[in-house]
Design a protein around this motif. Structure first.
Motif, PDB file in Angstrom:
ATOM      1  N   LYS A  66       0.839  -1.194   0.000  1.00 56.43           N
ATOM      2  CA  LYS A  66       0.000   0.000   0.000  1.00 56.43           C
ATOM      3  C   LYS A  66       0.877   1.247   0.000  1.00 56.43           C
ATOM      4  O   LYS A  66       1.994   1.233   0.470  1.00 56.43           O
ATOM      5  N   GLY A  67       0.347   2.336  -0.550  1.00 53.89           N
ATOM      6  CA  GLY A  67       1.022   3.629  -0.473  1.00 53.89           C
ATOM      7  C   GLY A  67       1.999   3.883  -1.593  1.00 53.89           C
ATOM      8  O   GLY A  67       1.938   3.283  -2.663  1.00 53.89           O
ATOM      9  N   GLN A  68       2.942   4.781  -1.319  1.00 54.00           N
ATOM     10  CA  GLN A  68       3.857   5.283  -2.339  1.00 54.00           C
ATOM     11  C   GLN A  68       4.788   4.229  -2.925  1.00 54.00           C
ATOM     12  O   GLN A  68       5.358   4.448  -3.987  1.00 54.00           O
ATOM     13  N   ASN A  70       3.834   1.207  -3.826  1.00 49.30           N
ATOM     14  CA  ASN A  70       3.037   0.198  -4.499  1.00 49.30           C
ATOM     15  C   ASN A  70       3.364   0.137  -5.997  1.00 49.30           C
ATOM     16  O   ASN A  70       2.748   0.819  -6.805  1.00 49.30           O
ATOM     17  N   ASP A 113       4.681   0.518 -14.155  1.00 51.81           N
ATOM     18  CA  ASP A 113       3.668   1.302 -13.452  1.00 51.81           C
ATOM     19  C   ASP A 113       3.579   2.710 -14.033  1.00 51.81           C
ATOM     20  O   ASP A 113       2.502   3.284 -14.141  1.00 51.81           O
ATOM     21  N   ASP A 129      -4.458   9.009  -8.896  1.00 51.12           N
ATOM     22  CA  ASP A 129      -4.114   9.573  -7.588  1.00 51.12           C
ATOM     23  C   ASP A 129      -2.969   8.837  -6.903  1.00 51.12           C
ATOM     24  O   ASP A 129      -2.204   9.445  -6.160  1.00 51.12           O
ATOM     25  N   ASP A 130      -2.865   7.528  -7.127  1.00 53.99           N
ATOM     26  CA  ASP A 130      -1.843   6.743  -6.423  1.00 53.99           C
ATOM     27  C   ASP A 130      -0.503   6.687  -7.165  1.00 53.99           C
ATOM     28  O   ASP A 130       0.403   5.979  -6.750  1.00 53.99           O
ATOM     29  N   TYR A 131      -0.365   7.470  -8.236  1.00 55.22           N
ATOM     30  CA  TYR A 131       0.888   7.458  -8.996  1.00 55.22           C
ATOM     31  C   TYR A 131       1.742   8.675  -8.647  1.00 55.22           C
ATOM     32  O   TYR A 131       1.251   9.781  -8.525  1.00 55.22           O
ATOM     33  N   HIS A 132       3.034   8.422  -8.514  1.00 53.98           N
ATOM     34  CA  HIS A 132       4.016   9.496  -8.384  1.00 53.98           C
ATOM     35  C   HIS A 132       5.260   9.071  -9.144  1.00 53.98           C
ATOM     36  O   HIS A 132       5.661   7.904  -9.102  1.00 53.98           O
ATOM     37  N   GLN A 135       8.018   6.608  -8.070  1.00 51.40           N
ATOM     38  CA  GLN A 135       7.812   5.163  -8.040  1.00 51.40           C
ATOM     39  C   GLN A 135       8.675   4.439  -9.071  1.00 51.40           C
ATOM     40  O   GLN A 135       8.917   3.255  -8.939  1.00 51.40           O
TER      41      GLN A 135
END
Length: 175
Positions: A66-68, A70, A113, A129-132, A135
């Motif tokens: 979970k989180g950054q 992932n 990803d 939203d969960d992408y940075h 990663q």
């Protein structure tokens, strides 16, 4: 004693892998001997000329993160680490969290990803939203494993290598 020019042995306490050859040494040896791995898949859309090629895709179930952190890359590394986690935690307990170095290698750095996130951006107009971006940075794997194990020693990513996680110990009183 000149520590800068002194060579100290480094002991490999434990190691693990997860690749298209398999997730254990025995499976990898068997697949190499047979010349076949079920994780090697034909792909038709990868080459510019449209010709078919074979790519390795790990098909075994991977742990959820979970989180950054992932990413599939981190899931593959964690799946390997989980097979030796007992040994790694024992080394951390014996030598301390600042004395255990984690050395790992990857061939993707989470780029798949990033590709998926870019496809969503191209369709929907913005990244999920969960992408940075971080990663898919080379250091992301090292940061994840260091955080997961709560070690404060060194972490070093090695791109383009086959092994995913290797536990090393620095000899005591060297640094």
């Amino acid at each position: 004693m000149d520590k800068q020019n002194t060579i100290f042995p480094v002991y490999i306490n434990s190691w693990a892998m997860n690749s298209a050859l398999g997730n254990t040494l025995n499976i990898a040896k068997q697949r190499l001997a047979e010349g076949f791995s079920e994780d090697m898949c034909p792909e038709n859309a990868w080459l510019n000329d449209g010709k078919s090629t074979v790519v390795g895709k790990i098909k075994s179930p991977l742990p959820e993160i979970k989180g950054q952190f992932n990413t599939r890359n981190n899931q593959i590394a964690l799946s390997a680490l989980l097979t030796i986690e007992k040994d790694v935690r024992a080394a951390i307990t014996e030598y301390g969290s600042d004395r255990v170095a984690i050395i790992m290698a990857t061939s993707t750095s989470g780029i798949s990803d990033g590709e998926q996130a870019l496809a969503i951006k191209n369709t929907m107009g913005e990244f999920p939203d969960d992408y940075h971006y971080r990663q898919q940075e080379l250091g992301n794997l090292g940061e994840f494993i260091a955080q997961y194990l709560q070690v404060t020693g060194r972490f070093t990513p090695f791109p383009r290598l086959a092994l995913l996680v290797v536990g090393f110990l620095f000899p005591p009183n060297v640094y």
